[in-house]
Design an enzyme around this catalytic site. Structure first.
Site, PDB file in Angstrom:
ATOM      1  CD  GLU B 207      -1.372  -0.311   3.675  1.00 38.98           C
ATOM      2  OE1 GLU B 207      -2.361  -1.032   3.463  1.00 38.98           O
ATOM      3  OE2 GLU B 207      -1.155   0.224   4.764  1.00 38.98           O
ATOM      4  CG  HIS B 246      -3.151   0.256   7.682  1.00 34.55           C
ATOM      5  ND1 HIS B 246      -2.945  -0.572   6.614  1.00 34.55           N
ATOM      6  CD2 HIS B 246      -3.861  -0.462   8.584  1.00 34.55           C
ATOM      7  CE1 HIS B 246      -3.517  -1.739   6.858  1.00 34.55           C
ATOM      8  NE2 HIS B 246      -4.083  -1.694   8.043  1.00 34.55           N
TER       9      HIS B 246
END
Lengths: 372, 287
Positions: B207, B246
Site C-alpha cells: 500500500e 493505517h
C-alpha cells in the site's frame, strides 16, 4: 498531528534553540506586546500546510499599523484550503547564511535520521531533487542518543563550528524524543551575528502517542471541515476525496482498494471510510447515515469482507440507517466472508440487492453515479 | 523461518480479544501451551494454564517458540519487551496504536536479542491446514502453493478468498502489519517464502507510504529473489498528506505513492495487478 509554526517554535525555544522574538494573534486581534517588538516584522499565517510563502501567507510590515492591517486581512483568508486562525508576528532577522536541519524517522532503516543541508530556505523536496549533494544524512539508532561524532560530521558538512551546532542538534534530538515526534524540522536555520536562529519550524507528533503527550493533546484543536468534525465525533476513520461515490469498507487496505476499484471503472470516490475491526451494527448505521447526509454523494458503495466484522451486523446497520434517513440514494452492497448469507437475507428482505463480486458491484455503482 | 507448531504463548489471554482468538487458534490446530495475564497467574482458561509473567510461562513450557500479543496498545510495549527478554524468538504483535517511538525501540532491541517482531498492527500468520497465529478468518484460506504477504488484514482475506474461488490455495500468509515501523518487512517475509518449499508463487499486497515495496523491487532486480511475484499496491486514488486508516499508509512529500511503487516493481520484472480481483488470473499464468 502537525503543530503550527508558533507551537513548534515554543517547544524548540524551551529546549534552548534561538527563535525570533514574536507574538501570536488570533481573530480577536488583541495585540499585547506588539509595541515592544523591533520593527520591521514578518506577519506569518499559521496553517498546517507548506508553501504558504508563495501564496502571500508571509508578509513584511514596517510598523504597528501595517502589522495590524496585514494580520487582520490574513485572518479572514484561507491558505491552500485552510482558514487562517492565528498569525505569528515576528521580528525580522538579518542573516548571512541559511541551512536546513531536521530529525525524522527512517521507515526503511527503522531508526531516526538527522538531515543537514547547506542550502536552507527552500523546501526539502526541492533541495533533495536539485542539490542532493548538499544534504548529509546520519542514521541514529533509537537505542542511543546523538553523540559528539554525529555533531562533528554535521559540523564539517555545514561548515559551522561544532560549539555552535551542538546545542542546536541536541535540542532537536531532545524535542523529537520527548514529544514523540515524527518530524522536527528547522528550515531555514540561519546564521545571524554569530548565533544560529530557527527562522521557521515544522513539527509532526505521532497520533498514537497523544494518550501520553498531554501537553500536545491540550493544544487548541486543529481546524477541520464541518464534515471532518462530525466524522471525528462519530469516531469514524474518514478522509474526504471530493468525488460522488461514497465508500464504506472494512480495513484500511480493503477500503483503499475499494477506492481504486471505483477509480479503475471510471468513477470518482467521494471518501475513504473504514469501519473495520469488528464494528457493530450501530457503527455501520452511523457511518451510512453520515454519507447519506452528504449532498455531494450520489451513490453509496459498501464493500465488506467479513472477518472479525460480521456481515449480519453490517446488514442490520444498513437497514436501520435506511429506515431512519429521509434521503434516498442508490445503495450498492457487496458482502463476503463471515455470515454473509445471513447479511444477504436481512438486506434482501428490506429490498436491497446484495452482490458477491466486487467488480460487478463497483461497475454498477459507477454507472448509477453516471460518471462514465 | 517461521516458528513451527511446537508451542505458542498468548499474552493477554484472558482479555476479550485474546480469549476469543485463542479459542479460534486452538480449534485450527495451533498448540497453545500457556497464557500470561498479570494478576491471574495460577488460574486457567479453556484448560490453558495462565501465568503472571512470561518468565514463569517459559520455565513451565520450554517448548514455546512464539508469542502472540493481544495486550492493548498502551501496555503492549512492556508485554513485547517481556517476550523478548524471555527469549522468545517470534513475537506476533496484534495491537494497533503502539506509539512509533516504542515500536522503533522494540524492533531494534528485538533484533539485537535475536528475536523477530511481526507487526505491530499485524493480523499474524497462517499456514493453512496446520496452524495460525493471529486473527485471520480461517475460512478464506485453503492449503496450496501460493505465499501471500501483506500490509493489510482484510485485503489479505479478500485475495485469499478470490484465489480459493479459482481453486488456488495458500502455502503461508504473513501479515507484516499496517504501522509505519514494523519488525518484519515485506522483503523479509518474501525471503521466508523463497526458502519455503511449498511456496511456488508469491503474492504481495502493498500500500501507499514507506519504502518496503521498493526494497522488494531492488532485491528482485539484483536477482536475489527467484520465485515469481504478483504485486498489488492499494491506494492509487489516495491523496497526499492524509493518513488512510493505517498509521503507515500516508503519502508524504518524500514519496511513497502507489504509482511510483508500481512503476518500480514493474521495472524490476514483478507482475503488478490493477485490482485485487485480477490477481488470481495472473497467478494462474505463473503456476
Amino acid at each position: 498531528m502537525r503543530l503550527y509554526e508558533y507551537e513548534a517554535k515554543r517547544l524548540l525555544k524551551n529546549a534552548g534553540i534561538n527563535v525570533p522574538e514574536g507574538r501570536i494573534l488570533d481573530r480577536s486581534l488583541r495585540a499585547e506586546g506588539l509595541d515592544t517588538l523591533r520593527k520591521p516584522c514578518y506577519v506569518k499565517a499559521q496553517v498546517p500546510i507548506g508553501g504558504r510563502g508563495k501564496v502571500g501567507g508571509i508578509q513584511k510590515a514596517s510598523d504597528q499599523d501595517e502589522i495590524m492591517e496585514k494580520a487582520a486581512k490574513l485572518l479572514t483568508q484561507s491558505i491552500n484550503g485552510y482558514p487562517v486562525e492565528y498569525v505569528l508576528v515576528e521580528e525580522s532577522v538579518e542573516f548571512v547564511d541559511e541551512f536546513y536541519l531536521s530529525m525524522t524517522i527512517d521507515r526503511n532503516k527503522n531508526c531516526y535520521a538527522l538531515l543537514a543541508g547547506s542550502k536552507g530556505g527552500v523546501e526539502i523536496e526541492t533541495i533533495a531533487r536539485e542539490h542532493p549533494e548538499t544534504i548529509a544524512k546520519i542514521h541514529i539508532s533509537p537505542l542511543r542518543t546523538i553523540k559528539d561524532f554525529d555533531v562533528r560530521y554535521v559540523s564539517n558538512h555545514l561548515k559551522i563550528s561544532k560549539e555552535m551546532l551542538k546545542p542546536v542538534i541536541l535540542s532537536i534530538d531532545e524535542t523529537m524524543r520527548k514529544y514523540d515526534a515524527e518530524l522536527v524540522e528547522v528550515n531555514p536555520l540561519v546564521m545571524s551575528s554569530s548565533t544560529l536562529v530557527a527562522l521557521d519550524a515544522k513539527m509532526i507528533v505521532d497520533d498514537s502517542s497523544l494518550f501520553r503527550q498531554k501537553e500536545i493533546a491540550s493544544l487548541p484543536p486543529r481546524w477541520k471541515t464541518p464534515e471532518e468534525r462530525e466524522a471525528d465525533l462519530l469516531k469514524l476513520s474518514y478522509v474526504a476525496l471530493g468525488g460522488d461515490i461514497g465508500i464504506i469498507s472494512n480495513g484500511a487496505g480493503l477500503t483503499m482498494s475499494t477506492m481504486d476499484l471505483i477509480k479503475n471503472e471510471g468513477g470518482k470516490p467521494a471518501n475513504f471510510l473504514d469501519l473495520g475491526g469488528g464494528a457493530q451494527s450501530e457503527a455501520f448505521k452511523s457511518g451510512v447515515l453520515f454519507l447519506l447526509n452528504n449532498p455531494k454523494i450520489k451513490v453509496l458503495f459498501i464493500n465488506i469482507f467479513g472477518g472479525i466484522t460480521r456481515c449480519d451486523e453490517v446488514a442490520k446497520g444498513i437497514v436501520a440507517s435506511c429506515e431512519e434517513s429521509k434521503k434516498i440514494k442508490p445503495l450498492v452492497v457487496r458482502l463476503a466472508g463471515t455470515n454473509h448469507l445471513i447479511g444477504k437475507q436481512i438486506l434482501e428482505r428490506a429490498g436491497i440487492r446484495v452482490y458477491e463480486d466486487p467488480l460487478e458491484a463497483s461497475r454498477l455503482a459507477v454507472s448509477l453515479a453516471g460518471d462514465e | 523461518m517461521l516458528p513451527g507448531n511446537h508451542g505458542v504463548l498468548v499474552q493477554g489471554l484472558t482479555g476479550r480479544e485474546g480469549a476469543f482468538h485463542a479459542i479460534q487458534m486452538m480449534s485450527y490446530g495451533t498448540k497453545i501451551k500457556a497464557g500470561v495475564t498479570p494478576g491471574k497467574g495460577g488460574t486457567s482458561f479453556e484448560n490453558i494454564p495462565v501465568y503472571d509473567t512470561v518468565k514463569e510461562a517459559i520455565k513451565a513450557h520450554p517448548e514455546i517458540s512464539c508469542s502472540v500479543v493481544f495486550v492493548p496498545a498502551r501496555y503492549a510495549n512492556d508485554a513485547i519487551l517481556e517476550a523478548v527478554d524471555g527469549g522468545i524468538k517470534w513475537i506476533v504483535a496484534i495491537p494497533e496504536g503502539i506509539p512509533l517511538k516504542d515500536a522503533l525501540y522494540l524492533v531494534n532491541y528485538a533484533r539485537l536479542k535475536g528475536s523477530k517482531i511481526l507487526g505491530p498492527n499485524s493480523p499474524g500468520f497462517i499456514v493453512p491446514g496446520s496452524m495460525k497465529v493471529g486473527i485471520m478468518p480461517s475460512d478464506a484460506f485453503v492449503p496450496g502453493r501460493i505465499g501471500l504477504v501483506s500490509r493489510s488484514g482484510t485485503l489479505t482475506y479478500e485475495v485469499a478468498n478470490a484465489l480459493k474461488k479459482k481453486g488456488l490455495g495458500i502455502s503461508v500468509a504473513i501479515g507484516v502489519g499496517g504501522d509505519a515501523i514494523v519488525g518484519v518487512s515485506l522483503l523479509e517475509a518474501i525471503e521466508i517464502m523463497e526458502l519455503d518449499e511449498r511456496t511456488e508463487v508469491i503474492v504481495m499486497l502493498g500500500e501507499i507510504g514507506g519504502t518496503m515495496e521498493e526494497e522488494v523491487a531492488i532485491a528482485k532486480s539484483a536477482g536475489a529473489l527467484k520465485k515469481p511475484i504478483v504485486a498489488y499496491i492499494a491506494g492509487m486514488a489516495a491523496p497526499q498528506g492524509k493518513r488512510m486508516g493505517h498509521a503507515g499508509a500516508i503519502l508524504t512529500e518524500f514519496g511513497g505513492s502507489a504509482q511510483e511503487k508500481v512503476k518500480l516493481l514493474k521495472s524490476a520484472g514483478i507482475n503488478t495487478s490493477e485490482s485485487p480481483m485480477t490477481i488470481p488470473d495472473q497467478v494462474m499464468k505463473l503456476i
